[in-house]
Design an enzyme around this catalytic site. Structure first.
Site, short mmCIF file in Angstrom:
data_model
loop_
_atom_site.label_atom_id
_atom_site.label_comp_id
_atom_site.label_asym_id
_atom_site.label_seq_id
_atom_site.Cartn_x
_atom_site.Cartn_y
_atom_site.Cartn_z
N ASN A 213 10.86 28.63 57.17
CA ASN A 213 12.33 28.70 57.19
C ASN A 213 12.89 27.37 57.65
O ASN A 213 12.20 26.62 58.34
CB ASN A 213 12.80 29.76 58.20
CG ASN A 213 12.65 31.16 57.68
OD1 ASN A 213 12.29 31.39 56.54
ND2 ASN A 213 12.93 32.12 58.53
N LYS A 350 19.14 45.50 65.85
CA LYS A 350 18.07 44.98 66.72
C LYS A 350 18.04 45.69 68.07
O LYS A 350 17.10 45.54 68.83
CB LYS A 350 18.26 43.48 66.94
CG LYS A 350 18.31 42.65 65.68
CD LYS A 350 16.94 42.21 65.24
CE LYS A 350 17.03 41.43 63.92
NZ LYS A 350 15.74 40.89 63.50
N1 CTP Z 1 13.77 37.85 64.55
C1 CTP Z 1 12.54 38.11 65.09
N2 CTP Z 1 11.50 38.45 64.28
C2 CTP Z 1 11.66 38.53 62.95
C3 CTP Z 1 12.92 38.26 62.37
C4 CTP Z 1 13.95 37.91 63.21
O1 CTP Z 1 12.38 38.03 66.31
N3 CTP Z 1 10.63 38.86 62.19
C5 CTP Z 1 14.89 37.53 65.45
C6 CTP Z 1 15.41 36.11 65.34
O2 CTP Z 1 14.75 35.26 66.25
C7 CTP Z 1 16.88 36.29 65.67
C8 CTP Z 1 17.19 37.68 65.15
O3 CTP Z 1 15.96 38.35 65.07
O4 CTP Z 1 17.11 36.35 67.05
C9 CTP Z 1 17.86 37.72 63.81
O5 CTP Z 1 17.17 36.96 62.87
P1 CTP Z 1 17.62 36.92 61.35
O6 CTP Z 1 16.58 36.19 60.56
O7 CTP Z 1 19.03 36.44 61.26
O8 CTP Z 1 17.62 38.46 61.04
P2 CTP Z 1 16.79 39.37 60.12
O9 CTP Z 1 16.37 40.53 60.91
O10 CTP Z 1 15.72 38.61 59.42
O11 CTP Z 1 17.93 39.84 59.11
P3 CTP Z 1 18.36 39.33 57.66
O12 CTP Z 1 17.27 38.42 57.15
O13 CTP Z 1 18.53 40.56 56.91
O14 CTP Z 1 19.67 38.60 57.89
#
Ligand code: CTP
Length: 407
Positions: A213, A350
């Site tokens: 990412n 979350k």
């Molecule tokens: N996060 C995490 N583990 C994952 C995905 C996300 O700990 N596998 C945490 C990130 O560090 C952040 C939060 O969750 O604090 C949100 O991450 P984001 O990528 O925006 O959310 P997603 O759950 O992946 O949602 P989406 O991709 O649908 O926006």
């Protein structure tokens, strides 16, 4: 940054080759907005001239307790009353011994003794040969200075001017500057443990390629630094990023989401705050090839399939300690649109008390950002500022919401 705006620092130099670093330190303090009054011992003048220090600090240097420039002829009183802190850099072994004994036969030790001890803190950056540093007398003096209320900034390790290698070098100007800035930050998280995930994860497809990412890790590292400045014991669990570890922060390097989860689960059981800033890859290749995947000449790309990665934040937020409020969890959301709605929904999903939203593409790799704080009470905006300034504001918001240590 103007992290030392309004602060007045007496910078004391004592005899040691590290005086050459004091010139750059002085410049750094001034650049950060401090006013600096340099005071030099006679021995330090063997290593660097008052002319150099005057030019860098923009003020005449004081070298003697008999300096008649002060109308009352009491530079030791006047200089120590004006100061927000006195920083001795370099501090020689001899000068430490003098401080321990409360000597006062030259200006610098005299003004240290004469300072209002409760309001003008003494910061010490030792510098000496490794044998002098390791000597029981020096170690005893250090312990006594700490007991007398001085802040000891530690030493570096490496090649010394004498040609020997070991502990005792003065810290680098940039390190000392970070320590001085940290010293003036309010200790809102003293005694707490804070765990921060930062950067991207990298999910290998084969030994050559993988998926990842966008994330520089800058926001997470800024939060780690701000939490440390606020007095917390901080661990940053970092994916592949090219960033220097903030002073005093412990760093655990990981690559994949599963490694990041394992490292996080090892650290959070003793933590009071968990901040998930990492841009974790949501999926990883279902299989990782041990060898590079080669073109087979058919013109057909390989069929790739993916498996969902564990959600680190959601996993930690479900833990028993997080559920009863002993571990305060903060999530981040990098969105491309509809920030408020997405951030609200993500907070619910979350299961965290505080979610911080930002518009991802406008902040990736930048040194500034703007944040939206979403909690049960509503939405608060932190306007555009440097990532470090925002991190400090966020730390203050976390300190206000998290339970006091030990409850
Ligand atoms: N996060 C995490 N583990 C994952 C995905 C996300 O700990 N596998 C945490 C990130 O560090 C952040 C939060 O969750 O604090 C949100 O991450 P984001 O990528 O925006 O959310 P997603 O759950 O992946 O949602 P989406 O991709 O649908 O926006």
């Amino acid at each position: 940054m103007n992290d030392l705006a309004g602060k007045h620092i007496v910078l004391g130099l004592t005899g040691g080759i590290a005086c050459y670093k004091a010139a750059e330190l002085c410049r750094g303090l001034v650049k950060q907005g401090a006013t600096v009054q340099v005071v030099m011992t006679q021995a330090s003048e063997q290593f660097i001239t008052p002319v150099t220090m005057q030019a860098l600090s923009n003020r005449p240097v004081f070298t003697s307790q008999w300096d008649a420039r002060e109308p009352n002829n009491m530079p030791h009183i006047n200089l120590s009353r004006e100061a927000d802190a006195i920083l001795i850099a370099p501090c020689s072994a001899d000068f430490m011994a003098r401080l321990v004994q409360g000597r006062s036969d030259e200006l610098l030790s005299l003004l240290c003794l004469a300072r209002p001890i409760a309001s003008v803190r003494l910061l010490i950056a030792p510098a000496m040969n490794r044998e002098m540093w390791a000597h029981p007398a020096t170690q005893r003096n250090m312990a006594q200075l700490a007991a007398d209320g001085a802040t000891l900034l530690g030493v570096g390790s490496g090649l010394q001017a004498c040609g020997e290698t070991g502990d005792g070098r003065m810290l680098e100007p940039q390190e000392l500057l970070e320590d001085v800035i940290a010293f003036f930050q309010p200790k809102l998280l003293a005694g707490r443990k804070v765990v921060v995930t930062a950067g991207p994860t990298f999910e290998a497809l084969d030994p050559i390629r993988g998926i990842t990412n966008h994330s520089s890790g800058k926001m997470g590292f800024a939060i780690a630094r701000a939490a440390r400045e606020a007095g917390a014991d901080v661990v940053v669990i970092a994916g592949p990023v090219r960033l220097a570890t903030p002073r005093g922060v412990r760093r655990v390097d990981v690559t994949s989401a599963r490694q990041m989860l394992a490292a996080t689960e090892a650290e959070t059981p003793q933590a009071d705050v968990f901040v998930a800033t990492a841009a974790v890859a949501d999926w990883r290749p279902a299989t990782e090839s041990g060898q590079k995947i080669k073109k087979d000449g058919s013109g057909q790309p390989p069929a790739l399939s993916f498996t969902e990665n564990p959600d680190i934040l959601a996993t930690v937020a479900r833990s028993e300690r997080a559920q009863r409020g002993a571990l305060f969890c903060v999530g981040f959301a990098a969105e491309s649109h509809d920030l408020v709605d997405n951030a609200r929904a993500k907070r619910e999903r979350k299961g965290v008390p505080l979610l911080v939203g930002n518009i991802g593409p406008s902040t990736f790799g930048q040194d500034d950002n703007q944040l939206l704080l979403v909690d049960a009470q509503g939405v608060v905006e932190l306007p555009r500022a440097s990532k470090l300034a925002l991190a400090r504001q966020l730390v203050a918001e976390i300190a206000r919401r998290a339970r006091p240590a030990g409850t």
